[in-house]
Design a protein around this motif. Structure first.
Motif, PDB file in Angstrom:
ATOM      1  N   TRP A   1      30.266  61.307  45.012  1.00  0.00           N
ATOM      2  CA  TRP A   1      30.821  60.910  45.896  1.00  0.00           C
ATOM      3  C   TRP A   1      30.415  60.528  47.606  1.00  0.00           C
ATOM      4  CZ3 TRP A   1      31.567  63.160  51.239  1.00  0.00           C
ATOM      5  CH2 TRP A   1      30.527  64.426  51.105  1.00  0.00           C
ATOM      6  N   VAL A   2      29.178  60.366  47.376  1.00  0.00           N
ATOM      7  CA  VAL A   2      28.948  60.337  48.794  1.00  0.00           C
ATOM      8  C   VAL A   2      28.607  58.446  48.889  1.00  0.00           C
ATOM      9  CG1 VAL A   2      26.775  59.988  50.861  1.00  0.00           C
ATOM     10  CG2 VAL A   2      27.689  61.812  49.851  1.00  0.00           C
ATOM     11  N   ASN A   3      27.874  57.676  47.181  1.00  0.00           N
ATOM     12  CA  ASN A   3      28.186  56.782  47.347  1.00  0.00           C
ATOM     13  C   ASN A   3      29.416  55.716  47.942  1.00  0.00           C
ATOM     14  OD1 ASN A   3      24.759  56.461  46.848  1.00  0.00           O
ATOM     15  ND2 ASN A   3      25.971  57.091  44.674  1.00  0.00           N
ATOM     16  N   PRO A   4      30.880  56.286  46.928  1.00  0.00           N
ATOM     17  CA  PRO A   4      31.536  54.979  47.759  1.00  0.00           C
ATOM     18  C   PRO A   4      31.838  55.076  48.855  1.00  0.00           C
ATOM     19  CG  PRO A   4      31.897  56.152  44.977  1.00  0.00           C
ATOM     20  CD  PRO A   4      31.013  56.963  46.687  1.00  0.00           C
TER      21      PRO A   4
ATOM     22  N   ILE B   1      32.143  52.343  53.398  1.00  0.00           N
ATOM     23  CA  ILE B   1      31.760  51.702  55.420  1.00  0.00           C
ATOM     24  C   ILE B   1      30.319  50.759  55.434  1.00  0.00           C
ATOM     25  CG2 ILE B   1      29.554  52.766  56.357  1.00  0.00           C
ATOM     26  CD1 ILE B   1      30.226  55.646  55.977  1.00  0.00           C
ATOM     27  N   GLY B   2      30.040  50.262  54.144  1.00  0.00           N
ATOM     28  CA  GLY B   2      29.162  49.058  54.502  1.00  0.00           C
ATOM     29  C   GLY B   2      28.432  48.827  55.506  1.00  0.00           C
ATOM     30  N   ASP B   3      28.630  47.389  56.493  1.00  0.00           N
ATOM     31  CA  ASP B   3      27.186  47.470  58.008  1.00  0.00           C
ATOM     32  C   ASP B   3      27.657  47.790  59.007  1.00  0.00           C
ATOM     33  OD1 ASP B   3      28.702  45.918  58.398  1.00  0.00           O
ATOM     34  OD2 ASP B   3      27.731  43.953  57.825  1.00  0.00           O
ATOM     35  N   LYS B   4      28.650  49.219  58.790  1.00  0.00           N
ATOM     36  CA  LYS B   4      29.406  49.739  60.569  1.00  0.00           C
ATOM     37  C   LYS B   4      29.012  50.828  59.906  1.00  0.00           C
ATOM     38  CE  LYS B   4      33.334  46.924  59.959  1.00  0.00           C
ATOM     39  NZ  LYS B   4      33.272  45.972  59.963  1.00  0.00           N
TER      40      LYS B   4
ATOM     41  N   SER C   1      24.722  63.501  56.748  1.00  0.00           N
ATOM     42  CA  SER C   1      24.015  62.106  57.108  1.00  0.00           C
ATOM     43  C   SER C   1      22.973  61.984  56.690  1.00  0.00           C
ATOM     44  CB  SER C   1      23.629  62.579  58.309  1.00  0.00           C
ATOM     45  OG  SER C   1      25.139  62.829  59.917  1.00  0.00           O
ATOM     46  N   LYS C   2      22.083  62.520  55.774  1.00  0.00           N
ATOM     47  CA  LYS C   2      21.362  62.891  54.925  1.00  0.00           C
ATOM     48  C   LYS C   2      21.319  61.590  53.794  1.00  0.00           C
ATOM     49  CE  LYS C   2      16.930  64.443  52.552  1.00  0.00           C
ATOM     50  NZ  LYS C   2      17.263  63.192  51.420  1.00  0.00           N
ATOM     51  N   ALA C   3      22.435  62.207  52.986  1.00  0.00           N
ATOM     52  CA  ALA C   3      23.253  61.397  52.295  1.00  0.00           C
ATOM     53  C   ALA C   3      23.677  59.886  52.321  1.00  0.00           C
ATOM     54  CB  ALA C   3      24.321  62.174  51.486  1.00  0.00           C
ATOM     55  N   LEU C   4      24.396  59.965  53.710  1.00  0.00           N
ATOM     56  CA  LEU C   4      24.707  58.540  53.693  1.00  0.00           C
ATOM     57  C   LEU C   4      23.401  57.227  54.372  1.00  0.00           C
ATOM     58  CD1 LEU C   4      27.936  59.237  55.867  1.00  0.00           C
ATOM     59  CD2 LEU C   4      27.890  58.367  53.689  1.00  0.00           C
ATOM     60  N   ARG C   5      22.781  58.163  54.492  1.00  0.00           N
ATOM     61  CA  ARG C   5      21.064  57.362  55.078  1.00  0.00           C
ATOM     62  C   ARG C   5      20.866  56.996  54.135  1.00  0.00           C
ATOM     63  NH1 ARG C   5      19.503  61.168  60.536  1.00  0.00           N
ATOM     64  NH2 ARG C   5      20.210  60.088  62.076  1.00  0.00           N
ATOM     65  N   ASP C   6      20.819  57.372  52.548  1.00  0.00           N
ATOM     66  CA  ASP C   6      19.733  57.161  51.571  1.00  0.00           C
ATOM     67  C   ASP C   6      20.390  55.835  51.298  1.00  0.00           C
ATOM     68  OD1 ASP C   6      18.077  59.505  52.154  1.00  0.00           O
ATOM     69  OD2 ASP C   6      18.767  60.682  50.737  1.00  0.00           O
ATOM     70  N   CYS C   7      21.778  56.418  51.373  1.00  0.00           N
ATOM     71  CA  CYS C   7      22.518  54.807  50.933  1.00  0.00           C
ATOM     72  C   CYS C   7      22.788  53.565  51.626  1.00  0.00           C
ATOM     73  CB  CYS C   7      23.763  55.592  50.641  1.00  0.00           C
ATOM     74  SG  CYS C   7      24.137  57.123  49.684  1.00  0.00           S
ATOM     75  N   GLY C   8      21.559  54.311  52.614  1.00  0.00           N
ATOM     76  CA  GLY C   8      21.123  52.621  52.968  1.00  0.00           C
ATOM     77  C   GLY C   8      22.334  52.530  54.830  1.00  0.00           C
ATOM     78  N   THR C   9      23.442  53.617  55.081  1.00  0.00           N
ATOM     79  CA  THR C   9      24.620  53.742  55.945  1.00  0.00           C
ATOM     80  C   THR C   9      23.699  53.649  57.160  1.00  0.00           C
ATOM     81  OG1 THR C   9      26.514  54.711  54.750  1.00  0.00           O
ATOM     82  CG2 THR C   9      26.427  55.158  57.349  1.00  0.00           C
TER      83      THR C   9
ATOM     84  N   TYR D   1      32.843  53.687  62.738  1.00  0.00           N
ATOM     85  CA  TYR D   1      33.692  55.461  62.456  1.00  0.00           C
ATOM     86  C   TYR D   1      33.140  56.308  63.188  1.00  0.00           C
ATOM     87  CZ  TYR D   1      35.250  51.695  59.215  1.00  0.00           C
ATOM     88  OH  TYR D   1      35.499  50.527  58.453  1.00  0.00           O
ATOM     89  N   ILE D   2      33.618  57.086  63.051  1.00  0.00           N
ATOM     90  CA  ILE D   2      33.309  58.704  63.327  1.00  0.00           C
ATOM     91  C   ILE D   2      33.656  60.151  62.439  1.00  0.00           C
ATOM     92  CG2 ILE D   2      33.717  60.965  65.080  1.00  0.00           C
ATOM     93  CD1 ILE D   2      34.156  58.491  67.504  1.00  0.00           C
ATOM     94  N   ILE D   3      32.509  60.188  62.355  1.00  0.00           N
ATOM     95  CA  ILE D   3      33.051  60.987  60.833  1.00  0.00           C
ATOM     96  C   ILE D   3      32.397  62.910  61.859  1.00  0.00           C
ATOM     97  CG2 ILE D   3      32.055  62.698  58.860  1.00  0.00           C
ATOM     98  CD1 ILE D   3      30.690  60.050  58.054  1.00  0.00           C
ATOM     99  N   LEU D   4      34.091  63.556  61.707  1.00  0.00           N
ATOM    100  CA  LEU D   4      34.086  65.375  61.821  1.00  0.00           C
ATOM    101  C   LEU D   4      33.781  65.971  60.664  1.00  0.00           C
ATOM    102  CD1 LEU D   4      34.699  67.243  64.181  1.00  0.00           C
ATOM    103  CD2 LEU D   4      36.775  67.374  63.201  1.00  0.00           C
ATOM    104  N   SER D   5      32.930  66.572  60.775  1.00  0.00           N
ATOM    105  CA  SER D   5      32.546  67.296  59.398  1.00  0.00           C
ATOM    106  C   SER D   5      32.430  68.959  59.598  1.00  0.00           C
ATOM    107  CB  SER D   5      30.753  67.482  59.764  1.00  0.00           C
ATOM    108  OG  SER D   5      30.198  66.088  58.954  1.00  0.00           O
ATOM    109  N   TRP D   6      32.131  69.588  60.099  1.00  0.00           N
ATOM    110  CA  TRP D   6      31.974  71.455  60.688  1.00  0.00           C
ATOM    111  C   TRP D   6      32.461  71.896  62.029  1.00  0.00           C
ATOM    112  CZ3 TRP D   6      31.937  70.127  55.901  1.00  0.00           C
ATOM    113  CH2 TRP D   6      30.746  69.672  54.859  1.00  0.00           C
ATOM    114  N   PRO D   7      33.803  71.449  61.954  1.00  0.00           N
ATOM    115  CA  PRO D   7      34.146  72.122  62.980  1.00  0.00           C
ATOM    116  C   PRO D   7      34.674  73.453  62.801  1.00  0.00           C
ATOM    117  CG  PRO D   7      36.067  71.244  62.073  1.00  0.00           C
ATOM    118  CD  PRO D   7      34.987  70.651  61.406  1.00  0.00           C
ATOM    119  N   PRO D   8      34.122  74.179  64.177  1.00  0.00           N
ATOM    120  CA  PRO D   8      33.817  76.147  63.854  1.00  0.00           C
ATOM    121  C   PRO D   8      35.570  75.616  64.065  1.00  0.00           C
ATOM    122  CG  PRO D   8      33.168  75.358  65.909  1.00  0.00           C
ATOM    123  CD  PRO D   8      33.302  74.204  65.183  1.00  0.00           C
TER     124      PRO D   8
END
Length: 135
Positions: free
Chosen positions: A45-48, A53-56, A69-77, A120-127
């Motif tokens: 699901w991270v690859n799609p 996101i592309g080059d943004k 973030s690690k997974a997205l970085r691994d995909c070139g984000t 883009y802003i990703i809000l991941s794990w808000p308390p």
């Protein structure tokens, strides 16, 4: 712990995970959380997402130990991962296990610092019990 290519591969390692909510089993969920992984981050699901996101440039706030973030970085984000690192005690213990570079900033400060430079802003794990997400 690694990021698996598919959810099915992750389930082979944590076999109780798919039925946790149906059967009320927490063993595998707790084990995943022990690695600081709150959600099942897999490349299927991270690859799609990375392709969309592309080059943004992206800012992730409340990134925890950085699995997404690690997974997205691994995909070139191009992504900036931030977290205040002052979450609940359980997460404080996991914070020593960061899986990627995370800048120590709370969400509001991170948006002030980087918001104008990202698409883009990703809000991941808000308390759940704190107002951070809507502030």
């Amino acid at each position: 712990m690694k990021i698996y290519d598919t959810y099915e591969e992750l389930v082979e390692v944590f076999p109780g995970y798919p039925s946790l909510f149906n059967e009320g089993r927490d063993v595998d969920r707790i084990e995943l959380q022990g690695y600081g992984m709150y959600a099942c981050v897999t490349y299927d699901w991270v690859n799609p997402l990375a392709k969309w996101i592309g080059d943004k440039k992206v800012l992730e706030v409340m990134s925890g130990v950085g699995w997404l973030s690690k997974a997205l970085r691994d995909c070139g984000t191009d992504i900036i991962a931030t977290d205040s690192k002052v979450s609940h005690q359980y997460w404080r213990e996991c914070m020593d296990a960061e899986v990627t570079n995370i800048e120590e900033l709370d969400a509001c400060d991170a948006i002030k610092k980087y918001g104008k430079d990202v698409s883009y802003i990703i809000l991941s794990w808000p308390p759940y019990d704190e107002p951070d997400a809507y502030n």
